[in-house]
Scaffold this motif. Structure first.
Motif, PDB file in Angstrom:
ATOM      1  N   ILE A 199       0.849  -1.191   0.000  1.00 59.32           N
ATOM      2  CA  ILE A 199       0.000   0.000   0.000  1.00 59.32           C
ATOM      3  C   ILE A 199       0.885   1.241   0.000  1.00 59.32           C
ATOM      4  O   ILE A 199       1.834   1.345   0.787  1.00 59.32           O
ATOM      5  N   TRP A 200       0.571   2.202  -0.872  1.00 63.28           N
ATOM      6  CA  TRP A 200       1.255   3.494  -0.951  1.00 63.28           C
ATOM      7  C   TRP A 200       0.290   4.543  -0.423  1.00 63.28           C
ATOM      8  O   TRP A 200      -0.843   4.648  -0.903  1.00 63.28           O
ATOM      9  N   LYS A 201       0.722   5.293   0.601  1.00 59.24           N
ATOM     10  CA  LYS A 201      -0.209   6.251   1.187  1.00 59.24           C
ATOM     11  C   LYS A 201       0.547   7.468   1.711  1.00 59.24           C
ATOM     12  O   LYS A 201       1.724   7.384   2.077  1.00 59.24           O
ATOM     13  N   PRO A 202      -0.152   8.613   1.780  1.00 56.46           N
ATOM     14  CA  PRO A 202       0.472   9.813   2.339  1.00 56.46           C
ATOM     15  C   PRO A 202       0.525   9.711   3.856  1.00 56.46           C
ATOM     16  O   PRO A 202      -0.355   9.117   4.475  1.00 56.46           O
ATOM     17  N   LEU A 203       1.558  10.328   4.441  1.00 58.55           N
ATOM     18  CA  LEU A 203       1.685  10.320   5.900  1.00 58.55           C
ATOM     19  C   LEU A 203       1.301  11.658   6.523  1.00 58.55           C
ATOM     20  O   LEU A 203       1.241  11.772   7.742  1.00 58.55           O
ATOM     21  N   ASN A 204       1.060  12.665   5.675  1.00 54.82           N
ATOM     22  CA  ASN A 204       0.637  13.951   6.227  1.00 54.82           C
ATOM     23  C   ASN A 204      -0.360  14.628   5.275  1.00 54.82           C
ATOM     24  O   ASN A 204      -0.512  14.212   4.125  1.00 54.82           O
ATOM     25  N   PHE A 205      -1.010  15.644   5.771  1.00 57.15           N
ATOM     26  CA  PHE A 205      -2.029  16.370   5.017  1.00 57.15           C
ATOM     27  C   PHE A 205      -1.463  16.989   3.745  1.00 57.15           C
ATOM     28  O   PHE A 205      -2.114  17.030   2.712  1.00 57.15           O
ATOM     29  N   TRP A 206      -0.220  17.494   3.798  1.00 56.04           N
ATOM     30  CA  TRP A 206       0.388  18.208   2.674  1.00 56.04           C
ATOM     31  C   TRP A 206       0.929  17.271   1.598  1.00 56.04           C
ATOM     32  O   TRP A 206       1.367  17.714   0.565  1.00 56.04           O
ATOM     33  N   ARG A 207       0.933  15.986   1.880  1.00 56.17           N
ATOM     34  CA  ARG A 207       1.436  14.980   0.944  1.00 56.17           C
ATOM     35  C   ARG A 207       2.897  15.205   0.584  1.00 56.17           C
ATOM     36  O   ARG A 207       3.322  14.978  -0.538  1.00 56.17           O
ATOM     37  N   SER A 208       3.665  15.629   1.555  1.00 56.88           N
ATOM     38  CA  SER A 208       5.112  15.792   1.354  1.00 56.88           C
ATOM     39  C   SER A 208       5.867  14.555   1.828  1.00 56.88           C
ATOM     40  O   SER A 208       7.048  14.404   1.530  1.00 56.88           O
ATOM     41  N   GLU A 209       5.168  13.691   2.566  1.00 52.31           N
ATOM     42  CA  GLU A 209       5.782  12.450   3.026  1.00 52.31           C
ATOM     43  C   GLU A 209       4.832  11.290   2.730  1.00 52.31           C
ATOM     44  O   GLU A 209       3.652  11.354   3.028  1.00 52.31           O
ATOM     45  N   TRP A 210       5.394  10.231   2.132  1.00 56.30           N
ATOM     46  CA  TRP A 210       4.632   9.065   1.720  1.00 56.30           C
ATOM     47  C   TRP A 210       5.260   7.817   2.302  1.00 56.30           C
ATOM     48  O   TRP A 210       6.411   7.845   2.730  1.00 56.30           O
ATOM     49  N   ALA A 211       4.509   6.724   2.279  1.00 61.84           N
ATOM     50  CA  ALA A 211       5.050   5.480   2.825  1.00 61.84           C
ATOM     51  C   ALA A 211       4.501   4.276   2.084  1.00 61.84           C
ATOM     52  O   ALA A 211       3.376   4.293   1.572  1.00 61.84           O
ATOM     53  N   TRP A 212       5.324   3.238   2.058  1.00 59.78           N
ATOM     54  CA  TRP A 212       4.895   1.906   1.641  1.00 59.78           C
ATOM     55  C   TRP A 212       4.622   1.110   2.911  1.00 59.78           C
ATOM     56  O   TRP A 212       5.424   1.141   3.837  1.00 59.78           O
ATOM     57  N   THR A 213       3.499   0.431   2.928  1.00 58.02           N
ATOM     58  CA  THR A 213       3.180  -0.466   4.032  1.00 58.02           C
ATOM     59  C   THR A 213       2.813  -1.832   3.447  1.00 58.02           C
ATOM     60  O   THR A 213       2.485  -1.938   2.256  1.00 58.02           O
ATOM     61  N   GLY A 214       2.853  -2.828   4.292  1.00 57.17           N
ATOM     62  CA  GLY A 214       2.321  -4.119   3.907  1.00 57.17           C
ATOM     63  C   GLY A 214       0.807  -4.052   3.978  1.00 57.17           C
ATOM     64  O   GLY A 214       0.239  -3.073   4.477  1.00 57.17           O
ATOM     65  N   VAL A 215       0.125  -5.070   3.496  1.00 57.91           N
ATOM     66  CA  VAL A 215      -1.340  -5.078   3.574  1.00 57.91           C
ATOM     67  C   VAL A 215      -1.813  -5.148   5.022  1.00 57.91           C
ATOM     68  O   VAL A 215      -2.943  -4.790   5.330  1.00 57.91           O
ATOM     69  N   ASP A 216      -0.925  -5.577   5.919  1.00 52.51           N
ATOM     70  CA  ASP A 216      -1.249  -5.622   7.339  1.00 52.51           C
ATOM     71  C   ASP A 216      -1.069  -4.264   8.022  1.00 52.51           C
ATOM     72  O   ASP A 216      -1.316  -4.122   9.207  1.00 52.51           O
ATOM     73  N   GLY A 217      -0.615  -3.258   7.252  1.00 53.67           N
ATOM     74  CA  GLY A 217      -0.420  -1.915   7.797  1.00 53.67           C
ATOM     75  C   GLY A 217       0.969  -1.657   8.349  1.00 53.67           C
ATOM     76  O   GLY A 217       1.265  -0.541   8.771  1.00 53.67           O
ATOM     77  N   ALA A 218       1.837  -2.658   8.347  1.00 51.13           N
ATOM     78  CA  ALA A 218       3.201  -2.484   8.870  1.00 51.13           C
ATOM     79  C   ALA A 218       3.989  -1.529   7.970  1.00 51.13           C
ATOM     80  O   ALA A 218       4.072  -1.727   6.757  1.00 51.13           O
ATOM     81  N   LEU A 219       4.540  -0.492   8.572  1.00 48.36           N
ATOM     82  CA  LEU A 219       5.319   0.510   7.848  1.00 48.36           C
ATOM     83  C   LEU A 219       6.642  -0.098   7.384  1.00 48.36           C
ATOM     84  O   LEU A 219       7.367  -0.700   8.172  1.00 48.36           O
ATOM     85  N   LEU A 220       6.954   0.049   6.085  1.00 44.93           N
ATOM     86  CA  LEU A 220       8.167  -0.528   5.513  1.00 44.93           C
ATOM     87  C   LEU A 220       9.190   0.526   5.102  1.00 44.93           C
ATOM     88  O   LEU A 220      10.381   0.388   5.366  1.00 44.93           O
ATOM     89  N   LEU A 221       8.710   1.587   4.450  1.00 46.10           N
ATOM     90  CA  LEU A 221       9.625   2.564   3.880  1.00 46.10           C
ATOM     91  C   LEU A 221       8.927   3.911   3.772  1.00 46.10           C
ATOM     92  O   LEU A 221       7.756   3.967   3.392  1.00 46.10           O
ATOM     93  N   ARG A 222       9.639   4.988   4.112  1.00 50.50           N
ATOM     94  CA  ARG A 222       9.096   6.346   4.008  1.00 50.50           C
ATOM     95  C   ARG A 222       9.873   7.117   2.948  1.00 50.50           C
ATOM     96  O   ARG A 222      11.084   6.954   2.831  1.00 50.50           O
TER      97      ARG A 222
END
Length: 165
Positions: free
Chosen positions: A100-123
């Motif tokens: 899953i690719w998702k934003p980590l903040n409102f401004w979308r300046s930081e993004w992250a890859w997570t597993g389908v279980d929600g575990a954070l992998l990479l920012r």
């Protein structure tokens, strides 16, 4: 080039060596871990390389945008990223895992890859400058065993650059 599993916990930076080019290098110190280069100034086809291999990435579609990832020289997709309305989305490897690719903040300046279980992998955090697009990558300790780690870092940066252009 070094393998990503060797640099977990270290600061990684995407840099643009020359202004007005669409070529980026992911570095740890002075060592280059990966490269990403667009084939045309205004196209979406890019070639990526790391110690794990070479790939092509290409965006297609408008309302239902997707990015296909292929091993360089192949006509078959290895993975497909399907984007949501706001740039977030799902990456699915054929016969393999989903991320899953998702934003980590409102401004979308930081993004992250997570597993389908929600575990954070990479920012991936974009560094704002007027002349270059650069950014920082942070690999979470639990991601060191993920075989697709280099491709996640490369595709994440591809998506950040596309969103900022």
């Amino acid at each position: 080039m070094r393998y990503f599993r060797e640099v977990v916990g270290q600061e990684l930076m995407w840099v643009q060596p020359k202004r007005l080019t669409r070529r980026y290098e992911l570095r740890v110190g002075e060592d280059v871990l990966a490269t990403l280069q667009w084939q045309e100034m205004f196209g979406s086809l890019a070639v990526a390389e790391s110690a794990d291999g070479q790939w092509t990435l290409k965006r297609s579609g408008f309302l239902r945008a997707r990015v296909t990832i292929r091993v360089a020289g192949s006509d078959c997709d290895s993975a497909v990223f399907v984007a949501g309305w706001w740039g977030n989305g799902i990456l699915e490897f054929l016969g393999g895992p989903r991320f899953i690719w998702k934003p980590l903040n409102f401004w979308r300046s930081e993004w992250a890859w997570t597993g389908v279980d929600g575990a954070l992998l990479l920012r991936v955090k974009r560094k704002f400058t007027w002349t270059k697009v650069e950014g920082r990558v942070q690999i979470e300790p639990t991601a060191g065993s993920v075989p697709q780690l280099s491709l996640l870092a490369i595709l994440g940066w591809y998506l950040v650059v596309i969103l900022s252009s």
